[in-house]
Design a protein around this motif. Structure first.
Motif, PDB file in Angstrom:
ATOM      1  N   LEU A   1      -5.648 101.269  63.355  1.00  0.00           N
ATOM      2  CA  LEU A   1      -4.627 100.289  62.966  1.00  0.00           C
ATOM      3  C   LEU A   1      -3.429 100.391  63.894  1.00  0.00           C
ATOM      4  CD1 LEU A   1      -6.277 100.954  60.284  1.00  0.00           C
ATOM      5  CD2 LEU A   1      -4.241 100.208  59.068  1.00  0.00           C
ATOM      6  N   SER A   2      -2.917  99.255  64.316  1.00  0.00           N
ATOM      7  CA  SER A   2      -1.719  99.226  65.147  1.00  0.00           C
ATOM      8  C   SER A   2      -0.599  98.531  64.380  1.00  0.00           C
ATOM      9  CB  SER A   2      -2.009  98.455  66.441  1.00  0.00           C
ATOM     10  OG  SER A   2      -0.816  97.903  66.957  1.00  0.00           O
ATOM     11  N   PRO A   3       0.509  99.226  64.106  1.00  0.00           N
ATOM     12  CA  PRO A   3       1.603  98.562  63.387  1.00  0.00           C
ATOM     13  C   PRO A   3       2.183  97.396  64.190  1.00  0.00           C
ATOM     14  CG  PRO A   3       2.313 100.720  64.197  1.00  0.00           C
ATOM     15  CD  PRO A   3       0.828 100.622  64.413  1.00  0.00           C
ATOM     16  N   ALA A   4       2.096  97.472  65.518  1.00  0.00           N
ATOM     17  CA  ALA A   4       2.610  96.368  66.345  1.00  0.00           C
ATOM     18  C   ALA A   4       1.791  95.099  66.099  1.00  0.00           C
ATOM     19  CB  ALA A   4       2.566  96.759  67.823  1.00  0.00           C
ATOM     20  N   LYS A   5       0.474  95.261  66.115  1.00  0.00           N
ATOM     21  CA  LYS A   5      -0.362  94.076  65.915  1.00  0.00           C
ATOM     22  C   LYS A   5      -0.254  93.571  64.471  1.00  0.00           C
ATOM     23  CE  LYS A   5      -3.709  95.446  69.415  1.00  0.00           C
ATOM     24  NZ  LYS A   5      -5.034  96.013  69.670  1.00  0.00           N
ATOM     25  N   LEU A   6      -0.230  94.511  63.516  1.00  0.00           N
ATOM     26  CA  LEU A   6      -0.206  94.104  62.110  1.00  0.00           C
ATOM     27  C   LEU A   6       1.113  93.440  61.708  1.00  0.00           C
ATOM     28  CD1 LEU A   6      -2.072  97.145  60.531  1.00  0.00           C
ATOM     29  CD2 LEU A   6      -2.886  94.787  60.626  1.00  0.00           C
ATOM     30  N   SER A   7       2.175  93.743  62.441  1.00  0.00           N
ATOM     31  CA  SER A   7       3.486  93.169  62.104  1.00  0.00           C
ATOM     32  C   SER A   7       3.860  92.016  63.017  1.00  0.00           C
ATOM     33  CB  SER A   7       4.572  94.253  62.198  1.00  0.00           C
ATOM     34  OG  SER A   7       4.768  94.630  63.557  1.00  0.00           O
ATOM     35  N   ALA A   8       3.009  91.693  63.992  1.00  0.00           N
ATOM     36  CA  ALA A   8       3.392  90.720  65.025  1.00  0.00           C
ATOM     37  C   ALA A   8       3.827  89.376  64.442  1.00  0.00           C
ATOM     38  CB  ALA A   8       2.231  90.519  66.010  1.00  0.00           C
ATOM     39  N   GLN A   9       3.058  88.895  63.479  1.00  0.00           N
ATOM     40  CA  GLN A   9       3.376  87.576  62.923  1.00  0.00           C
ATOM     41  C   GLN A   9       4.741  87.593  62.219  1.00  0.00           C
ATOM     42  OE1 GLN A   9       0.186  86.018  60.477  1.00  0.00           O
ATOM     43  NE2 GLN A   9       1.402  84.250  59.885  1.00  0.00           N
ATOM     44  N   ALA A  10       4.966  88.603  61.383  1.00  0.00           N
ATOM     45  CA  ALA A  10       6.241  88.690  60.660  1.00  0.00           C
ATOM     46  C   ALA A  10       7.397  88.898  61.628  1.00  0.00           C
ATOM     47  CB  ALA A  10       6.184  89.843  59.646  1.00  0.00           C
ATOM     48  N   PHE A  11       7.177  89.723  62.650  1.00  0.00           N
ATOM     49  CA  PHE A  11       8.225  89.977  63.644  1.00  0.00           C
ATOM     50  C   PHE A  11       8.579  88.699  64.391  1.00  0.00           C
ATOM     51  CE2 PHE A  11       9.098  91.188  68.171  1.00  0.00           C
ATOM     52  CZ  PHE A  11      10.404  91.622  67.973  1.00  0.00           C
ATOM     53  N   ASN A  12       7.565  87.950  64.790  1.00  0.00           N
ATOM     54  CA  ASN A  12       7.817  86.727  65.566  1.00  0.00           C
ATOM     55  C   ASN A  12       8.617  85.696  64.778  1.00  0.00           C
ATOM     56  OD1 ASN A  12       6.708  87.495  68.033  1.00  0.00           O
ATOM     57  ND2 ASN A  12       4.632  86.963  67.390  1.00  0.00           N
ATOM     58  N   GLU A  13       8.560  85.782  63.451  1.00  0.00           N
ATOM     59  CA  GLU A  13       9.318  84.830  62.630  1.00  0.00           C
ATOM     60  C   GLU A  13      10.802  85.163  62.574  1.00  0.00           C
ATOM     61  OE1 GLU A  13       7.304  84.787  58.868  1.00  0.00           O
ATOM     62  OE2 GLU A  13       5.519  83.809  59.732  1.00  0.00           O
ATOM     63  N   VAL A  14      11.159  86.429  62.827  1.00  0.00           N
ATOM     64  CA  VAL A  14      12.578  86.808  62.697  1.00  0.00           C
ATOM     65  C   VAL A  14      13.201  87.269  64.016  1.00  0.00           C
ATOM     66  CG1 VAL A  14      12.333  87.468  60.269  1.00  0.00           C
ATOM     67  CG2 VAL A  14      12.024  89.200  62.054  1.00  0.00           C
ATOM     68  N   ARG A  15      12.401  87.466  65.037  1.00  0.00           N
ATOM     69  CA  ARG A  15      12.919  88.031  66.286  1.00  0.00           C
ATOM     70  C   ARG A  15      13.971  87.122  66.914  1.00  0.00           C
ATOM     71  NH1 ARG A  15       8.179  88.437  70.587  1.00  0.00           N
ATOM     72  NH2 ARG A  15       9.917  89.087  71.908  1.00  0.00           N
TER      73      ARG A  15
ATOM     74  N   ILE B   1      -0.678  86.397  79.939  1.00  0.00           N
ATOM     75  CA  ILE B   1      -0.057  87.525  79.246  1.00  0.00           C
ATOM     76  C   ILE B   1       1.103  87.011  78.397  1.00  0.00           C
ATOM     77  CG2 ILE B   1      -0.769  89.388  80.780  1.00  0.00           C
ATOM     78  CD1 ILE B   1       1.988  89.160  82.140  1.00  0.00           C
ATOM     79  N   ALA B   2       0.877  85.862  77.761  1.00  0.00           N
ATOM     80  CA  ALA B   2       1.923  85.265  76.929  1.00  0.00           C
ATOM     81  C   ALA B   2       2.289  86.193  75.790  1.00  0.00           C
ATOM     82  CB  ALA B   2       1.437  83.929  76.373  1.00  0.00           C
ATOM     83  N   GLY B   3       3.545  86.168  75.412  1.00  0.00           N
ATOM     84  CA  GLY B   3       3.998  87.040  74.329  1.00  0.00           C
ATOM     85  C   GLY B   3       4.263  88.433  74.861  1.00  0.00           C
ATOM     86  N   ASP B   4       4.331  89.375  73.957  1.00  0.00           N
ATOM     87  CA  ASP B   4       4.630  90.748  74.356  1.00  0.00           C
ATOM     88  C   ASP B   4       3.338  91.540  74.265  1.00  0.00           C
ATOM     89  OD1 ASP B   4       7.723  90.907  74.621  1.00  0.00           O
ATOM     90  OD2 ASP B   4       7.285  89.601  72.940  1.00  0.00           O
ATOM     91  N   ASN B   5       2.918  92.068  75.393  1.00  0.00           N
ATOM     92  CA  ASN B   5       1.537  92.529  75.516  1.00  0.00           C
ATOM     93  C   ASN B   5       1.153  93.621  74.529  1.00  0.00           C
ATOM     94  OD1 ASN B   5       3.149  94.428  76.716  1.00  0.00           O
ATOM     95  ND2 ASN B   5       1.637  94.983  78.254  1.00  0.00           N
TER      96      ASN B   5
END
Ligand SMILES: [Zn+2]
Length: 258
Positions: free
Chosen positions: A142-156, A199-203
């Motif tokens: 499990l990667s916390p970066a991948k699992l949180s990516a959607q939520a992070f992108n909404e508030v970043r 490489i769109a987004g944060d790799n």
């Protein structure tokens, strides 16, 4: 409070094995993260994530959290700045493999590895397949970066390239879990300037369509790639909550209790 593997006796471990308890192994590393974050940023995130995940799973899924692996593999380019400890990738893979194999051979049937450092994704994926061959058991990564990516992108608040290394994602998480070790007075923005559809987004969030290390696309000065100046503890809380909720949701499925 999460239940820790190291606090158990041989007897209580036997009971956990019989109950089908899940083992959680957090893995970070020690490497430079610019002037504003500690070198144990990834290990600190791994430890906090493991504890939060273990707590969130109880009582639905009994879980034991193992000690965090705090040293691992980083590319040589990271050693341009003090603080990066490099364990050779093959040594790191063998070390993780042996820890996991020991756990599986003592009888644990479910093991979740928390991958909290970008340069480990390839090595850990290979370790997973090697464990399948050796133990006939598929661990979960499990990667916390991948699992949180959607939520992070909404508030970043940072744009593309603002959260690759030591940027908004990691700095926000540290402001949430360990604000006392973050020195925002020293935070500088050095976002990735190169943009490509491939490489769109944060790799580190797994949105790369090709494998191409961003470390060779720009001569970094600060040791970070991103914009930590827009980080906040609130964003860190959003990230952690999403990573824990999504991680727990998956692990219930993995353990057959969805
Ligand atoms: Zn990091």
């Amino acid at each position: 409070m999460a239940t820790l593997f190291r606090d158990q006796s041989s007897e209580t471990l036997r009971e956990h094995i019989e109950r089908g308890t899940l083992l959680i192994l957090p893995i970070g590393t020690t490497e430079e993260h610019g002037a504003h974050l500690p070198v144990d940023t990834d290990a600190r995130i791994a430890e906090a994530y493991g504890a939060a995940l273990g707590e969130a799973l109880e009582p639905d899924v009994p879980a034991l959290v193992m000690d965090t692996i705090r040293y691992g593999y980083s590319m040589k380019i990271m050693t341009r700045w003090p603080g990066t400890i490099v364990v050779r990738s093959r040594v790191f893979m063998d070390y993780v493999f042996d820890i996991c194999r020991s756990a599986l051979e003592m009888g644990f049937g479910k093991l979740a590895v928390l991958d909290c450092h970008g340069h480990h994704s390839g090595p850990l994926s290979t370790v997973n397949r090697e464990l399948c061959d050796a133990c006939d058991t598929a661990i979960a990564i499990l990667s916390p970066a991948k699992l949180s990516a959607q939520a992070f992108n909404e508030v970043r608040r940072s744009g593309q390239g603002g959260s690759i290394h030591g940027g908004e994602w990691e700095t926000s998480l540290l402001l949430h879990i360990s604000p006392e070790v973050v020195d925002m007075d020293r935070a500088v923005a050095e976002p990735m300037q190169y943009h490509s559809d491939f490489i769109a987004g944060d790799n580190f969030m797994g949105s790369q369509r090709v494998t191409w290390s961003t470390w060779y696309l720009q001569e970094g000065e600060s040791g970070i790639y991103g914009d930590p100046t827009v980080a906040s503890a609130d964003t860190g809380e959003v990230i952690m909550r999403a990573a824990v909720e999504e991680g727990a949701r998956f692990l219930k499925e993995y353990c057959g209790r969805a």
